[in-house]
Enzyme design. Structure first.
Site, PDB file in Angstrom:
ATOM      1  N   SER A   1      -1.834   2.244  -8.079  1.00 31.60           N
ATOM      2  CA  SER A   1      -3.011   2.865  -8.704  1.00 31.60           C
ATOM      3  C   SER A   1      -2.614   4.049  -9.569  1.00 31.60           C
ATOM      4  O   SER A   1      -3.133   4.223 -10.682  1.00 31.60           O
ATOM      5  CB  SER A   1      -4.005   3.313  -7.626  1.00 31.60           C
TER       6      SER A   1
ATOM      7  N   SER B   1      -2.471  -7.559  -3.552  1.00 29.38           N
ATOM      8  CA  SER B   1      -2.368  -9.009  -3.788  1.00 29.38           C
ATOM      9  C   SER B   1      -1.145  -9.580  -3.074  1.00 29.38           C
ATOM     10  O   SER B   1      -0.192  -9.997  -3.724  1.00 29.38           O
ATOM     11  CB  SER B   1      -2.351  -9.330  -5.285  1.00 29.38           C
TER      12      SER B   1
ATOM     13  N   SER C   1       0.852  -1.185   0.000  1.00 26.45           N
ATOM     14  CA  SER C   1       0.000   0.000   0.000  1.00 26.45           C
ATOM     15  C   SER C   1       0.891   1.239   0.000  1.00 26.45           C
ATOM     16  O   SER C   1       1.825   1.339   0.790  1.00 26.45           O
ATOM     17  CB  SER C   1      -0.885   0.001   1.252  1.00 26.45           C
TER      18      SER C   1
ATOM     19  N   ALA D   1       2.743   2.096  -2.610  1.00 24.50           N
ATOM     20  CA  ALA D   1       3.853   1.913  -3.548  1.00 24.50           C
ATOM     21  C   ALA D   1       3.660   2.720  -4.833  1.00 24.50           C
ATOM     22  O   ALA D   1       4.621   3.035  -5.537  1.00 24.50           O
ATOM     23  CB  ALA D   1       4.027   0.434  -3.878  1.00 24.50           C
TER      24      ALA D   1
END
Length: 201
Positions: free
Chosen positions: A46, A113, A41, A43
């Protein structure tokens, strides 16, 4: 896969469609792929997925982004954050991505993931070469410093349980086709690197 489906529910028999995946792809003049962006999260998954879609769209590619938070807001809103729920979340995302690839699209998945086995299971849904694992490699320290959603702080305060990197593991890819270091590259450079890799493929 169809055999397993038949065993679980003998009344279900997948219908053989007349139009092939290759014919759908030919109409779009592109090779459909699934680019699976994984990483901690914060990184930049998105942001990178969004930038890459814009880049490809401006070059007349037919694309779609499956973002982890967006999918959890709809298709997977019934799932929690336990290991089993995360596994099911990734299974659903992978199945949707596979359908989109069958439709001829270049699908960009952006999801933490965290478990290697789940990403490997996703890969098995695709034909050889159609699944590209992209490791958005950013250290825990940098992600926790960025903390764009305040999740690391909340996890450290005990307000969030099973948070990846704190009380739930992240298993980094062992054989990702592409690795993007968002500590060494700004987002424009990261997008260019990923796009260049895809175009070479």
């Amino acid at each position: 896969m169809n055999e397993a489906l038949a065993r679980s529910n003998p009344r279900i028999s997948p219908y053989a469609l007349s139009l092939s995946s290759a014919e759908r792809a030919a109409l779009k003049a592109q090779r459909p792929r699934c680019l699976w962006l994984t990483g901690l999260s914060g990184a930049g998954k998105s942001t990178l997925a969004n930038a890459l879609e814009v880049y490809l769209n401006r070059r007349a590619a037919h694309t779609f982004v499956l973002d982890g938070d967006n999918v959890r807001a709809g298709l997977c809103r019934d799932l929690g954050m336990s290991a089993d729920c995360r596994r099911e979340n990734i299974r659903r995302m992978a199945e949707v991505a596979r359908l989109m690839v069958d439709a001829g699209l270049i699908v960009i998945v952006a999801a933490i993931s965290p478990f290697r086995a789940d990403r490997d299971a996703a890969r098995k849904l695709f034909c050889e070469g159609d699944f590209i694992e992209v490791y958005v490699n950013t250290s825990f320290a940098v992600c926790a410093q960025r903390d764009p959603k305040g999740l690391y702080l909340a996890a450290r305060q005990g307000l969030i349980k099973d948070f990846t990197g704190i009380d739930s593991p992240y298993e980094a890819p062992l054989r990702a086709e592409c690795e993007i270091d968002t500590q060494a590259l700004d987002m424009a450079q990261a997008c260019e690197q990923l796009a260049g890799f895809l175009l070479k493929k």
